[in-house]
Design an enzyme around this catalytic site. Structure first.
Site, PDB file in Angstrom:
ATOM      1  CG  LEU A  95      -0.995  -5.996  -0.701  1.00 39.40           C
ATOM      2  CD1 LEU A  95      -2.120  -6.921  -0.300  1.00 39.40           C
ATOM      3  CD2 LEU A  95      -1.485  -4.787  -1.450  1.00 39.40           C
ATOM      4  CG  HIS A 105       3.330  -4.434   9.219  1.00 43.36           C
ATOM      5  ND1 HIS A 105       3.232  -5.764   8.860  1.00 43.36           N
ATOM      6  CD2 HIS A 105       3.064  -3.721   8.096  1.00 43.36           C
ATOM      7  CE1 HIS A 105       2.942  -5.838   7.568  1.00 43.36           C
ATOM      8  NE2 HIS A 105       2.825  -4.616   7.091  1.00 43.36           N
ATOM      9  CD  GLN A 128      -2.954  -0.847   2.387  1.00 44.75           C
ATOM     10  OE1 GLN A 128      -2.989  -1.779   3.175  1.00 44.75           O
ATOM     11  NE2 GLN A 128      -3.654   0.247   2.564  1.00 44.75           N
ATOM     12  CD  GLN A 177       2.926  -9.364   5.774  1.00 42.73           C
ATOM     13  OE1 GLN A 177       1.766  -9.068   6.036  1.00 42.73           O
ATOM     14  NE2 GLN A 177       3.408  -9.384   4.545  1.00 42.73           N
TER      15      GLN A 177
END
Length: 312
Positions: free
Chosen positions: A92, A200, A10, A249
């Protein structure tokens, strides 16, 4: 000469991305038609026409970016481009890498990342989480800033993007304190990013739990090209290993510096970035100049990369 492929996450999206490549290569529209069928809405229309606010919604951005990366990869294959030694993706982009490595079906991945985006969006109420980029401090100094500014809230280093560029995330107030503390510690710049959540960080744990449940229904195969995962900078060949890496992740740091260093150590000296923009090319140049990154997103950059990688 050895080649690697990387896929952005992103932040690289833009209205009109892929339009020039689509005009010359029917594979692009075909990919977006597959995606639209899986999603039950016209993704290409949003990508081509906007509005920008809609494209920037996480649950739409993620399928759009995945489709863009897969489209470039399929155009590369149709153009008889060379097969890479390794693949990786930033956040992503790891899902895009798994699709291109044939470890994950495209339609499955499109629906999966749409859900992932929704899980991430819903994990923290709007306005309660944030992210900021810190430029000009080493990793240890950034971690120290986070420890000192967190207080009783969450503040963590979450993206190790390049030497001297680390993204922090956590509760919004803690991020604001971290920005001030980073500046006081000598950062060249520290600025809050225009994102909708503290991605994250451990605040994404509710999203990780939901993603774990969702991944049980998704089939994975051993990748045809090894994929380095963000969470541990290793490859996985078993379905359970891939699932576990993807779950971790979402609430763990993206270790991009180590990823590029590992590619170079494996002999990679040319990297192709598949998707709109040049974000990863810029980061990679600061990580290790021995590997040139070629961003591919339109007919000109495609021709250039195909020519330069012909002997890879």
């Amino acid at each position: 000469m050895s080649l690697a492929f990387v896929f952005p996450g992103q932040g690289s999206q833009a209205v009109g991305m892929m339009t020039a490549l689509a005009a010359d290569h029917p594979e692009v529209k075909a990919v977006f038609e597959e995606a639209s069928e899986a999603l039950s809405y016209d993704l290409w229309k949003i990508v081509e026409q906007g509005p920008e606010e809609q494209l920037n919604q996480t649950q739409i951005t993620q399928p759009a970016m995945l489709s863009a990366g897969v489209a470039v990869w399929r155009v590369w294959q149709a153009s008889n481009g060379r097969t890479p030694l390794l693949m990786a993706g930033h956040s992503l982009g790891e899902y895009t890498a798994l699709v291109c490595a044939e470890a994950l079906g495209f339609a499955d991945a499109i629906r999966l990342v749409a859900d992932r985006g929704r899980f991430m969006q819903e994990a923290v109420p709007a306005g309660q989480g944030a992210m900021a980029a810190v430029l000009g401090l080493d990793d240890e100094a950034v971690r120290k800033v986070c420890a000192e500014a967190a207080g009783d809230e969450v503040l963590e280093a979450v993206n190790y993007n390049s030497p001297g560029q680390v993204v922090i995330a956590g509760h919004a107030a803690a991020v604001a304190r971290g920005v001030e503390q980073a500046r006081a510690a000598g950062a060249k710049r520290a600025l809050v990013l225009p994102v909708s959540g503290p991605f994250h960080s451990q605040l994404m744990h509710p999203a990780a739990v939901r993603l774990m449940e969702r991944l049980r229904d998704v089939a994975f195969e051993a990748p045809h090209v090894p994929v380095l995962h963000n969470v541990h900078v290793e490859t996985e060949t078993r379905a359970d290993g891939i699932r576990h890496a993807l779950v971790r992740q979402i609430e763990s740091p993206v270790r991009w510096v180590e990823t590029i260093q590992k590619m170079v150590a494996a002999g990679v000296d040319r990297i192709v970035e598949c998707g709109p923009g040049r974000v990863l090319a810029g980061l990679n140049k600061r990580i290790d100049k021995r590997a040139e990154t070629l961003a591919v997103y339109d007919p000109t950059t495609l021709s250039d990369a195909l020519a330069k990688c012909a002997g890879a």
